[in-house]
Design an enzyme around this catalytic site. Structure first.
Site, PDB file in Angstrom:
ATOM      1  N   HIS A 271      13.266   1.181   4.630  1.00 34.78           N
ATOM      2  CA  HIS A 271      14.138   2.340   4.859  1.00 34.78           C
ATOM      3  C   HIS A 271      13.712   3.138   6.090  1.00 34.78           C
ATOM      4  CE1 HIS A 271      16.508   2.148   1.103  1.00 34.78           C
ATOM      5  NE2 HIS A 271      15.399   1.672   0.552  1.00 34.78           N
ATOM      6  N   ASP A 324      10.054   1.797  -1.902  1.00 32.14           N
ATOM      7  CA  ASP A 324      11.032   1.012  -2.646  1.00 32.14           C
ATOM      8  C   ASP A 324      11.764   0.019  -1.744  1.00 32.14           C
ATOM      9  OD1 ASP A 324      12.222   3.322  -1.383  1.00 32.14           O
ATOM     10  OD2 ASP A 324      14.089   2.796  -2.404  1.00 32.14           O
ATOM     11  N   GLU A 325      12.363  -0.972  -2.372  1.00 35.19           N
ATOM     12  CA  GLU A 325      13.273  -1.924  -1.729  1.00 35.19           C
ATOM     13  C   GLU A 325      12.705  -2.487  -0.417  1.00 35.19           C
ATOM     14  OE1 GLU A 325      17.625  -0.520  -3.317  1.00 35.19           O
ATOM     15  OE2 GLU A 325      16.833   0.584  -1.578  1.00 35.19           O
ATOM     16  N   VAL A 326      11.496  -2.986  -0.503  1.00 37.94           N
ATOM     17  CA  VAL A 326      10.834  -3.529   0.684  1.00 37.94           C
ATOM     18  C   VAL A 326      11.090  -5.029   0.771  1.00 37.94           C
ATOM     19  CG1 VAL A 326       8.625  -3.842   1.864  1.00 37.94           C
ATOM     20  CG2 VAL A 326       9.069  -1.726   0.580  1.00 37.94           C
ATOM     21  N   GLU A 375       8.845   0.491  -7.698  1.00 39.63           N
ATOM     22  CA  GLU A 375       8.501  -0.864  -7.260  1.00 39.63           C
ATOM     23  C   GLU A 375       7.018  -1.016  -6.959  1.00 39.63           C
ATOM     24  OE1 GLU A 375      12.793  -0.513  -5.580  1.00 39.63           O
ATOM     25  OE2 GLU A 375      11.177   0.808  -6.266  1.00 39.63           O
TER      26      GLU A 375
END
Length: 531
Positions: A271, A324-326, A375
Site C-alpha cells: 500500500h 496488510d495485503e503484502v 496478516e
C-alpha cells in the site's frame, strides 16, 4: 395467610414497584446514546436559566489549558443550535429554574492517553431552590462525556421557547466498557479537507468514540508533509490536496480538546507506491512499485524519518504500521531485490517478516507501541514484539487466537464493522460482539476495544458523514455500554437510535436514515424519527 392479607401483600408489592418506577423510570424513556452504565430519573421538569454558567467548587482541576471551558461553550452552542432560545424563564417558579452546573474534577492533569479515566457521575435535581446540576469526574475527559450526556437530556420547549430538562431528578453514573473505541478515516483514496475531518471529530465526540484512526497515506496518494523527506508529498493528488504538519498538529489538538486521540498510520511495506513519486528509489522498479524496496537501506531511513516527524505531532501511545495485503512478487521478479534475498538467504515470506519486525524496532525506538493488521499475526505471530496490538479485520476467530497468544487486539471484522460495506445494516453493527468466544477474564482484558472503518474508495466530502452515521453509533454503544445492558433484540433500541440520528441532523451532521442501507436517503415524506 388469609385471602385479605394476601391481597394487601400484592397491593403493597405493586405499590412499591410503582414507586420504583417513578424513581428509576424506564430505559425506553432515556433518549441518551450510547446508553449509560446506570440511569435513574423522575417525572418533573426543570428550566435552564438564560445565563446558565458553570462553577468548580471542590474541584482539583485548574483547567489551565481551557479544555473544560471550551467544552462547556460547545455544550451551550449545542443547546442553541436547533432553535432560537428567546423565551423568558423568569415566569417560572424560581425552584424550577436550573441556575447552573457545578463541576468537580478530582485530578488536575489533562494528559490524554490510552486508558485515561473517562468515568463520570451526572445529577440534575428536581425543583429546589437554588438548583444546580452536578458533574463529578476523575478527569476532564470524563466531565466532557458528562456534558455530551447532559446535552442529550436537554430539549427545546416550543411553548416557553427555552431549554428544559425533563424527567428530573436525573442520576447517571457512567463509564466505558472498552478503553479503545475507534473510527478509521482514509485520506488517501479521497482527500478530506481539514474542516471535514474536524466535523467527523465533533460527531465522534457526540457518540463517545475516543480514537480517530487516521489512515493518512496509501497506494493512491501521499498527502501529508514529511519535513525530513519533503518530496514524499509529491505523491499527493494535487498541490491543494495536501496536509501540512501544522494542519496535522491542528487536527490532533482539536481532537484532544474533545477527548479523542489520533492514531496515525503508515501502511508498509505494501500500500505504498505513492511514496515513490517523490523518491523513485523506494520502488523495487518503475514497473513494479510495491512493496517498498526491502533491499535498499534508504527505505528504512525514510520510515525512520517519517516516524521521527510523527513523534513531534502524534502524541498517542500507539502508531499503526499496517502490514496488510503484502504481495511479495515484486521482490522476486526484480533482479536486484531477488539477488539481495539470495545473499541474505531468506525467502520472500521471510523477507516480509524481516521488514515488519525491522519497522517495529524503528517505531519502538521513537517511543511508540505498535499496531499491525492481522496478516502479520497470521503469518508470524509469535515473532511480533510483545508491545504489538493486532488489528483484526479478516477472520472471525482471529481475536480469540490473538489473546490466547498473549497479545492485545482491536476488533474491526469487515463483515460487520466496515462502513464501506454498504449492505451491512446498523443492526449488524450493533450486534457485533468483540468478545465472542473469549470467556477467560484475563484474555478479555487483552481485547482493548474495537473500531469501525470508513475506507475512502467511494467517499469524499459529499457523502462521508452519511456513510458513517448512524451505523457507527450502533457500534459505539456496543463499545461503551455494559454488556448486560445491551439489547439482544435491536427493535428495543431502534427508536432511541432514530432519536440520536435526528439529533445529529439537528447538529449539522448528515446522518442517513436509520431505515436506510449504508448511506441511503429517505424513501418518502415522513418525520425524521420514523425514517
Amino acid at each position: 395467610m388469609g385471602r385479605f392479607s394476601l391481597w394487601v401483600l400484592v397491593f403493597a408489592l405493586v405499590f412499591v414497584e410503582f414507586l420504583v418506577g417513578i424513581r428509576c423510570g424506564n430505559v425506553e424513556d432515556v433518549k441518551v446514546w450510547p446508553l449509560p452504565y446506570s440511569v435513574s430519573h423522575g417525572h418533573k421538569n426543570m428550566y435552564m436559566s438564560g445565563d446558565f454558567k458553570f462553577s468548580s467548587h471542590g474541584s482539583k482541576y485548574s483547567d489551565a489549558s481551557g479544555i473544560f471551558k471550551d467544552g462547556f461553550s460547545r455544550f451551550i452552542e449545542l443547546l442553541n443550535v436547533s432553535h432560537v432560545v428567546d423565551g423568558n424563564v423568569s415566569k417560572y417558579d424560581n425552584s424550577s429554574i436550573l441556575v447552573g452546573l457545578n463541576v468537580v474534577i478530582l485530578t488536575d492533569h489533562d494528559e490524554l492517553q490510552y486508558g485515561v479515566d473517562e468515568s463520570y457521575r451526572l445529577s440534575v435535581p428536581s425543583p429546589e431552590k437554588p438548583a444546580y446540576a452536578q458533574i463529578e469526574a476523575q478527569t476532564v475527559y470524563g466531565a466532557l462525556h458528562a456534558l455530551q450526556t447532559l446535552s442529550q437530556i436537554c430539549q427545546f420547549n416550543f411553548t416557553s421557547r427555552i431549554i428544559e430538562v425533563p424527567m428530573t431528578p436525573w442520576t447517571i453514573s457512567d463509564k466505558p466498557r472498552f478503553p479503545f473505541r475507534g473510527l478509521l478515516i482514509d485520506t488517501s483514496r479521497h482527500y478530506q479537507p481539514v474542516s471535514v475531518i474536524k466535523s467527523v471529530i465533533d460527531s465522534m465526540a457526540y457518540s463517545k468514540l475516543n480514537v480517530l484512526h487516521w489512515h493518512i497515506v496509501d497506494t493512491q496518494s501521499f498527502p501529508l508533509e514529511i519535513p525530513s523527506y519533503p518530496k514524499l508529498w509529491d505523491g499527493a493528488y494535487s498541490d491543494s490536496e495536501r496536509y501540512t504538519m501544522t494542519d496535522a498538529a491542528e487536527i490532533v489538538s482539536y481532537a484532544r480538546k474533545r477527548g479523542i486521540n489520533v492514531l496515525a498510520e503508515i501502511d508498509v511495506p505494501g500500500h505504498a507506491s505513492s511514496w515513490g513519486v517523490g523518491y523513485p528509489s523506494l520502488w523495487p522498479s518503475n514497473d513494479c512499485q510495491q512493496p517498498l524496496d526491502i533491499s535498499n537501506e534508504f527505505t528504512f531511513k525514510v520510515i525512520d524519518g517519517i516516524l521521527s516527524d510523527f513523534r513531534k505531532v502524534f502524541k498517542f501511545k500507539f502508531v499503526h504500521l499496517g502490514g496488510d495485503e503484502v504481495n511479495t512478487s515484486c521482490w522476486k521478479t526484480t533482479s536486484h531485490v531477488s539477488k539481495w534475498l539470495k545473499k541474505q538467504g531468506i525467502s520472500e515470506s521471510e523477507a516480509y517478516q524481516y521488514f515488519v519486525l525491522k519497522v517495529q524496532k524503528i517505531a519502538l525506538a521513537h517511543g511508540y507501541e505498535l499496531v499491525n493488521w492481522e496478516e502479520t499475526f497470521n503469518n508470524f505471530g509469535e515473532k511480533l514484539n510483545q508491545k504489538t496490538v493486532v488489528h483484526n479485520w479478516l477472520g472471525s476467530s482471529v481475536a480469540e487466537n490473538v489473546v490466547k497468544a498473549g497479545l492485545r487486539c482491536i476488533v474491526s471484522n469487515q463483515d460487520k464493522w466496515y462502513l464501506d460495506h454498504l449492505d451491512t445494516q446498523w443492526q449488524q453493527f450493533y450486534l457485533n460482539e468483540p468478545l465472542t468466544h473469549i470467556t477467560e477474564s484475563s484474555q478479555q482484558k487483552l481485547v482493548i476495544g474495537g473500531e469501525v472503518c470508513m475506507w475512502g474508495e467511494t467517499v469524499d466530502t459529499s457523502d462521508i458523514q452519511e456513510t458513517i452515521w448512524p451505523r457507527a453509533a450502533a457500534a459505539a454503544e456496543r463499545m461503551w455500554t455494559p454488556y448486560d445492558k445491551l439489547a439482544n433484540d435491536t427493535t428495543r433500541v431502534t427508536g432511541r437510535l432514530a432519536h440520536f440520528r435526528c439529533l445529529l441532523n439537528q447538529r449539522g451532521i448528515a446522518a442517513a436514515p436509520v431505515a436506510a442501507d449504508g448511506r441511503g436517503t429517505p424513501s418518502e415524506p415522513d418525520s425524521c424519527f420514523k425514517q
